[in-house]
Design an enzyme around this catalytic site. Structure first.
Site, PDB file in Angstrom:
ATOM      1  CG  ASP A  11      -2.008   1.072   1.104  1.00 46.24           C
ATOM      2  OD1 ASP A  11      -3.075   0.734   0.561  1.00 46.24           O
ATOM      3  OD2 ASP A  11      -1.774   2.225   1.525  1.00 46.24           O
TER       4      ASP A  11
ATOM      5  CG  ASN B  41      -4.777  11.135  -5.585  1.00 44.73           C
ATOM      6  OD1 ASN B  41      -4.103  11.301  -6.593  1.00 44.73           O
ATOM      7  ND2 ASN B  41      -5.361   9.987  -5.309  1.00 44.73           N
TER       8      ASN B  41
ATOM      9  CG  ASP C 241      -3.416   8.872 -12.350  1.00 43.76           C
ATOM     10  OD1 ASP C 241      -3.832   8.303 -11.316  1.00 43.76           O
ATOM     11  OD2 ASP C 241      -4.164   9.305 -13.246  1.00 43.76           O
TER      12      ASP C 241
ATOM     13  CD  GLU D 186      -4.420   4.150  -1.552  1.00 43.73           C
ATOM     14  OE1 GLU D 186      -4.663   4.510  -0.389  1.00 43.73           O
ATOM     15  OE2 GLU D 186      -5.266   4.217  -2.471  1.00 43.73           O
TER      16      GLU D 186
END
Length: 381
Positions: free
Chosen positions: A245, A253, A262, A288
Protein backbone atom coordinates in the site's frame (compact mmCIF):
# COMPACT_ATOMS: atom_id res chain seq x y z
CA UNK A 1 10.07 -4.54 -29.77
CA UNK A 2 6.99 -4.97 -31.96
CA UNK A 3 7.83 -6.63 -35.27
CA UNK A 4 7.18 -4.88 -38.58
CA UNK A 5 3.74 -6.10 -39.73
CA UNK A 6 5.13 -6.83 -43.21
CA UNK A 7 7.91 -8.95 -41.69
CA UNK A 8 5.33 -10.87 -39.66
CA UNK A 9 3.33 -11.52 -42.84
CA UNK A 10 6.42 -12.71 -44.71
CA UNK A 11 7.29 -15.06 -41.85
CA UNK A 12 3.75 -16.46 -41.86
CA UNK A 13 4.04 -16.95 -45.63
CA UNK A 14 7.31 -18.81 -45.14
CA UNK A 15 5.69 -21.05 -42.53
CA UNK A 16 2.85 -21.82 -44.96
CA UNK A 17 5.32 -22.53 -47.76
CA UNK A 18 7.19 -25.00 -45.55
CA UNK A 19 3.99 -26.62 -44.24
CA UNK A 20 2.79 -27.31 -47.78
CA UNK A 21 6.16 -28.58 -49.01
CA UNK A 22 6.59 -30.98 -46.10
CA UNK A 23 4.08 -33.20 -47.93
CA UNK A 24 6.95 -33.91 -50.34
CA UNK A 25 8.15 -36.60 -47.95
CA UNK A 26 5.26 -38.78 -49.10
CA UNK A 27 5.23 -38.11 -52.85
CA UNK A 28 8.60 -36.76 -54.03
CA UNK A 29 10.60 -39.99 -53.47
CA UNK A 30 7.95 -42.03 -55.33
CA UNK A 31 7.95 -39.62 -58.28
CA UNK A 32 11.75 -39.71 -58.37
CA UNK A 33 11.76 -43.53 -58.50
CA UNK A 34 9.17 -43.63 -61.31
CA UNK A 35 11.08 -40.99 -63.29
CA UNK A 36 14.38 -42.88 -62.86
CA UNK A 37 12.75 -46.04 -64.20
CA UNK A 38 11.47 -44.15 -67.26
CA UNK A 39 14.84 -42.48 -67.79
CA UNK A 40 16.50 -45.87 -68.06
CA UNK A 41 14.65 -46.24 -71.37
CA UNK A 42 16.84 -43.47 -72.90
CA UNK A 43 20.00 -43.24 -70.78
CA UNK A 44 22.32 -45.86 -69.26
CA UNK A 45 20.92 -47.37 -66.07
CA UNK A 46 23.86 -46.16 -63.92
CA UNK A 47 23.06 -42.59 -65.00
CA UNK A 48 19.41 -42.94 -64.02
CA UNK A 49 20.38 -44.64 -60.74
CA UNK A 50 22.94 -41.93 -59.95
CA UNK A 51 20.36 -39.21 -60.54
CA UNK A 52 17.88 -41.05 -58.30
CA UNK A 53 20.34 -41.35 -55.41
CA UNK A 54 21.30 -37.68 -55.72
CA UNK A 55 17.66 -36.58 -55.85
CA UNK A 56 16.74 -38.66 -52.79
CA UNK A 57 19.62 -37.07 -50.86
CA UNK A 58 18.47 -33.61 -51.94
CA UNK A 59 14.90 -34.39 -50.82
CA UNK A 60 16.18 -35.60 -47.43
CA UNK A 61 18.26 -32.43 -47.05
CA UNK A 62 15.53 -29.89 -47.76
CA UNK A 63 13.07 -31.77 -45.56
CA UNK A 64 15.71 -31.59 -42.82
CA UNK A 65 16.00 -27.83 -43.37
CA UNK A 66 12.21 -27.55 -43.08
CA UNK A 67 12.24 -29.40 -39.75
CA UNK A 68 15.02 -27.14 -38.45
CA UNK A 69 13.00 -24.09 -39.43
CA UNK A 70 9.83 -25.30 -37.69
CA UNK A 71 11.73 -26.22 -34.53
CA UNK A 72 13.60 -22.92 -34.46
CA UNK A 73 10.34 -20.94 -34.81
CA UNK A 74 12.39 -17.84 -35.69
CA UNK A 75 11.27 -14.25 -35.10
CA UNK A 76 10.20 -12.11 -38.08
CA UNK A 77 13.65 -10.46 -38.16
CA UNK A 78 15.18 -13.79 -39.27
CA UNK A 79 12.71 -14.47 -42.09
CA UNK A 80 15.08 -13.47 -44.89
CA UNK A 81 17.93 -15.63 -43.57
CA UNK A 82 15.70 -18.68 -43.36
CA UNK A 83 14.08 -17.92 -46.73
CA UNK A 84 17.53 -17.86 -48.34
CA UNK A 85 18.47 -21.13 -46.68
CA UNK A 86 15.24 -22.77 -47.81
CA UNK A 87 15.66 -21.34 -51.32
CA UNK A 88 19.07 -23.00 -51.65
CA UNK A 89 17.87 -26.34 -50.29
CA UNK A 90 14.73 -26.53 -52.43
CA UNK A 91 16.43 -24.88 -55.40
CA UNK A 92 18.79 -27.86 -55.58
CA UNK A 93 15.70 -30.06 -55.89
CA UNK A 94 14.35 -28.00 -58.80
CA UNK A 95 17.76 -27.93 -60.47
CA UNK A 96 18.10 -31.72 -60.24
CA UNK A 97 14.79 -32.21 -62.05
CA UNK A 98 15.51 -29.52 -64.63
CA UNK A 99 18.92 -31.04 -65.35
CA UNK A 100 17.09 -33.74 -67.36
CA UNK A 101 17.13 -31.43 -70.39
CA UNK A 102 20.94 -31.42 -70.32
CA UNK A 103 21.80 -35.09 -69.93
CA UNK A 104 18.59 -37.04 -70.55
CA UNK A 105 17.08 -35.27 -73.55
CA UNK A 106 17.50 -37.12 -76.83
CA UNK A 107 17.27 -34.77 -79.85
CA UNK A 108 15.07 -36.15 -82.59
CA UNK A 109 13.26 -38.53 -80.20
CA UNK A 110 9.68 -37.26 -80.03
CA UNK A 111 8.76 -39.57 -77.15
CA UNK A 112 11.69 -38.31 -75.11
CA UNK A 113 10.77 -34.72 -75.90
CA UNK A 114 7.21 -35.28 -74.69
CA UNK A 115 8.54 -36.99 -71.54
CA UNK A 116 10.87 -34.08 -70.71
CA UNK A 117 8.19 -31.48 -71.35
CA UNK A 118 5.60 -33.45 -69.37
CA UNK A 119 7.98 -33.59 -66.40
CA UNK A 120 8.46 -29.84 -66.48
CA UNK A 121 4.81 -28.99 -67.05
CA UNK A 122 4.12 -31.04 -63.94
CA UNK A 123 6.94 -29.28 -62.06
CA UNK A 124 5.56 -25.85 -62.95
CA UNK A 125 2.00 -26.80 -62.03
CA UNK A 126 3.10 -28.24 -58.68
CA UNK A 127 5.31 -25.24 -58.01
CA UNK A 128 2.46 -22.78 -58.55
CA UNK A 129 0.12 -24.79 -56.35
CA UNK A 130 2.67 -25.44 -53.56
CA UNK A 131 4.99 -22.40 -53.57
CA UNK A 132 2.51 -19.56 -54.07
CA UNK A 133 2.43 -18.68 -50.36
CA UNK A 134 5.86 -17.02 -50.58
CA UNK A 135 6.18 -14.96 -53.75
CA UNK A 136 9.98 -14.70 -53.82
CA UNK A 137 10.41 -18.44 -53.38
CA UNK A 138 7.78 -19.02 -56.05
CA UNK A 139 9.84 -17.11 -58.62
CA UNK A 140 13.03 -18.94 -57.61
CA UNK A 141 11.35 -22.34 -57.72
CA UNK A 142 9.95 -21.68 -61.21
CA UNK A 143 13.16 -20.43 -62.82
CA UNK A 144 14.77 -23.79 -63.67
CA UNK A 145 11.65 -25.71 -64.79
CA UNK A 146 10.46 -22.79 -66.97
CA UNK A 147 13.79 -22.66 -68.77
CA UNK A 148 13.77 -26.44 -69.11
CA UNK A 149 10.23 -26.39 -70.55
CA UNK A 150 10.80 -23.84 -73.31
CA UNK A 151 14.45 -24.52 -74.20
CA UNK A 152 14.51 -28.04 -75.75
CA UNK A 153 12.10 -27.36 -78.63
CA UNK A 154 14.13 -24.26 -79.57
CA UNK A 155 17.20 -26.46 -79.98
CA UNK A 156 15.43 -28.35 -82.80
CA UNK A 157 14.43 -25.54 -85.19
CA UNK A 158 11.15 -26.27 -86.86
CA UNK A 159 7.71 -24.73 -86.93
CA UNK A 160 6.37 -27.51 -84.72
CA UNK A 161 9.12 -27.14 -82.07
CA UNK A 162 8.83 -23.37 -82.15
CA UNK A 163 5.13 -23.79 -81.54
CA UNK A 164 5.87 -26.05 -78.56
CA UNK A 165 8.11 -23.36 -77.05
CA UNK A 166 5.49 -20.68 -77.62
CA UNK A 167 2.90 -22.93 -76.02
CA UNK A 168 5.25 -23.44 -73.07
CA UNK A 169 5.78 -19.68 -72.72
CA UNK A 170 2.03 -19.06 -72.76
CA UNK A 171 1.43 -21.83 -70.25
CA UNK A 172 4.11 -20.43 -67.92
CA UNK A 173 2.72 -16.89 -68.21
CA UNK A 174 -0.74 -18.14 -67.28
CA UNK A 175 0.64 -20.06 -64.32
CA UNK A 176 2.54 -16.97 -63.14
CA UNK A 177 -0.66 -14.95 -63.17
CA UNK A 178 -2.47 -17.70 -61.28
CA UNK A 179 0.33 -17.92 -58.74
CA UNK A 180 0.26 -14.17 -58.13
CA UNK A 181 -3.51 -14.22 -57.70
CA UNK A 182 -3.37 -17.09 -55.21
CA UNK A 183 -0.55 -15.34 -53.34
CA UNK A 184 -2.59 -12.13 -53.10
CA UNK A 185 -5.55 -14.05 -51.67
CA UNK A 186 -3.30 -15.95 -49.24
CA UNK A 187 -1.59 -12.76 -48.11
CA UNK A 188 -4.94 -11.10 -47.48
CA UNK A 189 -6.04 -14.09 -45.40
CA UNK A 190 -2.80 -14.02 -43.38
CA UNK A 191 -3.12 -10.28 -42.74
CA UNK A 192 -6.74 -10.72 -41.65
CA UNK A 193 -5.80 -13.57 -39.31
CA UNK A 194 -2.98 -11.52 -37.77
CA UNK A 195 -5.26 -8.52 -37.29
CA UNK A 196 -7.80 -10.79 -35.59
CA UNK A 197 -5.10 -12.24 -33.33
CA UNK A 198 -3.94 -8.74 -32.42
CA UNK A 199 -7.52 -7.69 -31.69
CA UNK A 200 -8.03 -10.74 -29.48
CA UNK A 201 -4.82 -9.93 -27.59
CA UNK A 202 -5.94 -6.33 -27.11
CA UNK A 203 -9.34 -7.45 -25.86
CA UNK A 204 -7.71 -9.92 -23.49
CA UNK A 205 -5.37 -7.21 -22.24
CA UNK A 206 -8.29 -4.84 -21.66
CA UNK A 207 -10.13 -7.57 -19.77
CA UNK A 208 -7.19 -8.57 -17.60
CA UNK A 209 -4.95 -5.49 -17.30
CA UNK A 210 -5.19 -2.31 -15.28
CA UNK A 211 -5.19 0.56 -17.78
CA UNK A 212 -3.01 2.89 -15.69
CA UNK A 213 -0.27 0.65 -14.31
CA UNK A 214 -0.27 -2.19 -16.84
CA UNK A 215 -0.53 -4.74 -14.01
CA UNK A 216 -3.19 -7.42 -14.03
CA UNK A 217 -6.48 -6.13 -12.66
CA UNK A 218 -8.26 -7.18 -9.48
CA UNK A 219 -10.47 -9.85 -11.05
CA UNK A 220 -7.64 -11.57 -12.88
CA UNK A 221 -5.35 -11.19 -9.86
CA UNK A 222 -7.84 -12.96 -7.60
CA UNK A 223 -8.44 -15.72 -10.16
CA UNK A 224 -4.72 -16.32 -10.67
CA UNK A 225 -3.97 -16.12 -6.95
CA UNK A 226 -6.70 -18.67 -6.18
CA UNK A 227 -5.27 -21.03 -8.80
CA UNK A 228 -1.76 -20.67 -7.36
CA UNK A 229 -3.10 -21.35 -3.86
CA UNK A 230 -4.76 -24.54 -5.06
CA UNK A 231 -1.52 -25.61 -6.71
CA UNK A 232 0.25 -24.97 -3.40
CA UNK A 233 -2.20 -27.27 -1.61
CA UNK A 234 -1.52 -30.03 -4.15
CA UNK A 235 2.27 -29.67 -4.31
CA UNK A 236 3.03 -28.64 -0.74
CA UNK A 237 5.39 -25.91 -1.97
CA UNK A 238 5.47 -22.67 0.02
CA UNK A 239 3.49 -19.67 -1.19
CA UNK A 240 3.71 -16.09 0.06
CA UNK A 241 1.45 -13.09 -0.40
CA UNK A 242 2.43 -9.45 -0.12
CA UNK A 243 -0.07 -6.63 0.26
CA UNK A 244 1.58 -3.36 -0.78
CA UNK A 245 0.00 0.00 0.00
CA UNK A 246 1.35 3.41 -0.98
CA UNK A 247 1.69 5.62 2.10
CA UNK A 248 -0.19 8.95 2.34
CA UNK A 249 -1.55 8.58 -1.19
CA UNK A 250 -4.68 10.60 -0.43
CA UNK A 251 -2.47 13.50 0.60
CA UNK A 252 -0.58 13.25 -2.71
CA UNK A 253 -3.86 13.31 -4.65
CA UNK A 254 -5.20 16.24 -2.61
CA UNK A 255 -2.05 18.33 -3.01
CA UNK A 256 -1.03 17.46 -6.56
CA UNK A 257 -4.23 16.29 -8.23
CA UNK A 258 -5.08 12.93 -9.65
CA UNK A 259 -2.66 13.31 -12.53
CA UNK A 260 0.18 13.80 -10.05
CA UNK A 261 -1.07 10.81 -8.07
CA UNK A 262 -1.14 8.73 -11.24
CA UNK A 263 2.49 9.63 -11.98
CA UNK A 264 3.51 8.51 -8.51
CA UNK A 265 1.58 5.25 -8.83
CA UNK A 266 3.14 4.44 -12.20
CA UNK A 267 6.65 5.21 -10.92
CA UNK A 268 6.23 3.04 -7.82
CA UNK A 269 4.76 0.13 -9.81
CA UNK A 270 7.53 0.36 -12.40
CA UNK A 271 10.16 0.22 -9.67
CA UNK A 272 8.56 -2.73 -7.89
CA UNK A 273 8.01 -4.63 -11.16
CA UNK A 274 11.78 -4.68 -11.74
CA UNK A 275 12.15 -7.02 -8.74
CA UNK A 276 9.29 -9.39 -9.64
CA UNK A 277 10.05 -12.80 -11.14
CA UNK A 278 8.40 -14.09 -14.30
CA UNK A 279 6.30 -16.65 -12.41
CA UNK A 280 5.06 -14.23 -9.75
CA UNK A 281 1.60 -12.68 -9.85
CA UNK A 282 1.66 -8.90 -9.40
CA UNK A 283 -1.61 -7.00 -9.69
CA UNK A 284 -3.61 -4.00 -8.57
CA UNK A 285 -6.29 -4.60 -5.96
CA UNK A 286 -7.64 -1.08 -6.24
CA UNK A 287 -6.63 2.50 -5.62
CA UNK A 288 -3.10 2.56 -4.20
CA UNK A 289 -3.18 -1.06 -3.00
CA UNK A 290 -1.42 -3.92 -4.77
CA UNK A 291 -0.88 -7.63 -4.19
CA UNK A 292 2.05 -9.85 -5.09
CA UNK A 293 1.60 -13.63 -4.99
CA UNK A 294 4.91 -15.49 -4.76
CA UNK A 295 4.71 -19.23 -5.58
CA UNK A 296 7.46 -21.56 -4.39
CA UNK A 297 8.85 -18.89 -2.04
CA UNK A 298 10.05 -19.39 1.54
CA UNK A 299 9.37 -16.87 4.29
CA UNK A 300 12.96 -15.56 4.32
CA UNK A 301 12.89 -15.04 0.53
CA UNK A 302 9.55 -13.24 0.72
CA UNK A 303 10.76 -10.95 3.53
CA UNK A 304 13.90 -10.16 1.56
CA UNK A 305 11.88 -9.28 -1.54
CA UNK A 306 9.44 -7.15 0.46
CA UNK A 307 12.34 -5.22 1.97
CA UNK A 308 13.88 -4.68 -1.45
CA UNK A 309 10.57 -3.32 -2.74
CA UNK A 310 10.31 -1.02 0.28
CA UNK A 311 13.86 0.31 -0.01
CA UNK A 312 13.67 0.72 -3.80
CA UNK A 313 10.46 2.74 -3.45
CA UNK A 314 11.92 4.88 -0.65
CA UNK A 315 14.86 5.73 -2.94
CA UNK A 316 12.57 7.22 -5.58
CA UNK A 317 12.47 10.94 -6.23
CA UNK A 318 9.49 11.77 -8.47
CA UNK A 319 9.44 15.32 -9.85
CA UNK A 320 6.04 17.01 -9.94
CA UNK A 321 5.35 20.68 -10.69
CA UNK A 322 7.08 22.67 -7.96
CA UNK A 323 7.93 19.68 -5.76
CA UNK A 324 9.72 16.32 -5.62
CA UNK A 325 7.75 13.41 -4.16
CA UNK A 326 9.58 10.73 -2.19
CA UNK A 327 7.03 7.93 -1.81
CA UNK A 328 7.08 5.06 0.65
CA UNK A 329 5.11 1.85 0.94
CA UNK A 330 3.84 -0.34 3.74
CA UNK A 331 3.98 -4.06 3.11
CA UNK A 332 2.08 -6.87 4.79
CA UNK A 333 3.36 -10.42 4.35
CA UNK A 334 1.57 -13.70 5.00
CA UNK A 335 2.55 -17.29 4.21
CA UNK A 336 -0.10 -19.71 2.98
CA UNK A 337 -1.06 -22.50 5.36
CA UNK A 338 -3.21 -25.60 5.06
CA UNK A 339 -5.98 -23.67 6.84
CA UNK A 340 -6.21 -21.18 3.96
CA UNK A 341 -9.03 -22.83 2.07
CA UNK A 342 -9.60 -19.75 -0.10
CA UNK A 343 -7.47 -16.86 -1.26
CA UNK A 344 -9.62 -14.55 0.87
CA UNK A 345 -8.22 -16.21 4.02
CA UNK A 346 -4.68 -15.44 2.94
CA UNK A 347 -5.57 -11.93 1.76
CA UNK A 348 -7.23 -11.15 5.09
CA UNK A 349 -4.09 -12.03 7.08
CA UNK A 350 -1.73 -10.19 4.71
CA UNK A 351 -4.04 -7.16 4.80
CA UNK A 352 -3.98 -7.19 8.61
CA UNK A 353 -0.17 -7.23 8.51
CA UNK A 354 -0.18 -4.28 6.13
CA UNK A 355 -2.42 -2.26 8.46
CA UNK A 356 -0.07 -3.16 11.30
CA UNK A 357 2.75 -1.67 9.23
CA UNK A 358 0.66 1.48 8.78
CA UNK A 359 -0.02 1.67 12.53
CA UNK A 360 3.66 1.17 13.28
CA UNK A 361 4.71 4.28 11.36
CA UNK A 362 4.54 3.21 7.69
CA UNK A 363 7.47 2.58 5.35
CA UNK A 364 8.05 -0.88 6.77
CA UNK A 365 7.41 -4.60 6.28
CA UNK A 366 5.29 -6.59 8.72
CA UNK A 367 4.88 -10.36 8.63
CA UNK A 368 1.98 -12.21 10.20
CA UNK A 369 2.84 -15.60 11.68
CA UNK A 370 0.48 -18.62 11.61
CA UNK A 371 -0.50 -17.98 15.23
CA UNK A 372 -1.80 -14.54 14.31
CA UNK A 373 1.01 -12.44 15.75
CA UNK A 374 2.97 -9.81 13.86
CA UNK A 375 6.68 -9.42 13.29
CA UNK A 376 7.97 -6.15 11.93
CA UNK A 377 11.29 -5.31 10.41
CA UNK A 378 13.31 -2.68 12.25
CA UNK A 379 12.20 0.87 11.61
CA UNK A 380 14.28 2.21 8.70
CA UNK A 381 16.88 4.80 9.58
Amino acid sequence: MIADPRARVRLAQLHLYVDVHRHDRYVAPVLAIITALLLSHWVPTPWALGWLVLELLIIAHYLWVYRRFKRADPPPSEERRWANRIALAHGAHMLAWSSLVVWAWQPGDFGNLMFVMLVHVGLISLTVSMSNAHLRLLWLDMTFPVLALIAPPLLEPSAFHLGLSLLGIGFCALMVLVGRQINAATTEAIELRQRNEQLIQELHSQATRDALTGLINRRYLLETGARLLQQRHRSGEPLALLIIDLDHFKRINDQHGHLGGDEVLVAVVGTCAQHVRAGDCFGRLGGEEFALVLPDTQLAQARDLAERLRSATAALAIPLPGVTIRPTISVGLAMATDDDTTLSDLLRRADAAMYEAKAGGRNRVVCVDPAGGFRADPVPA
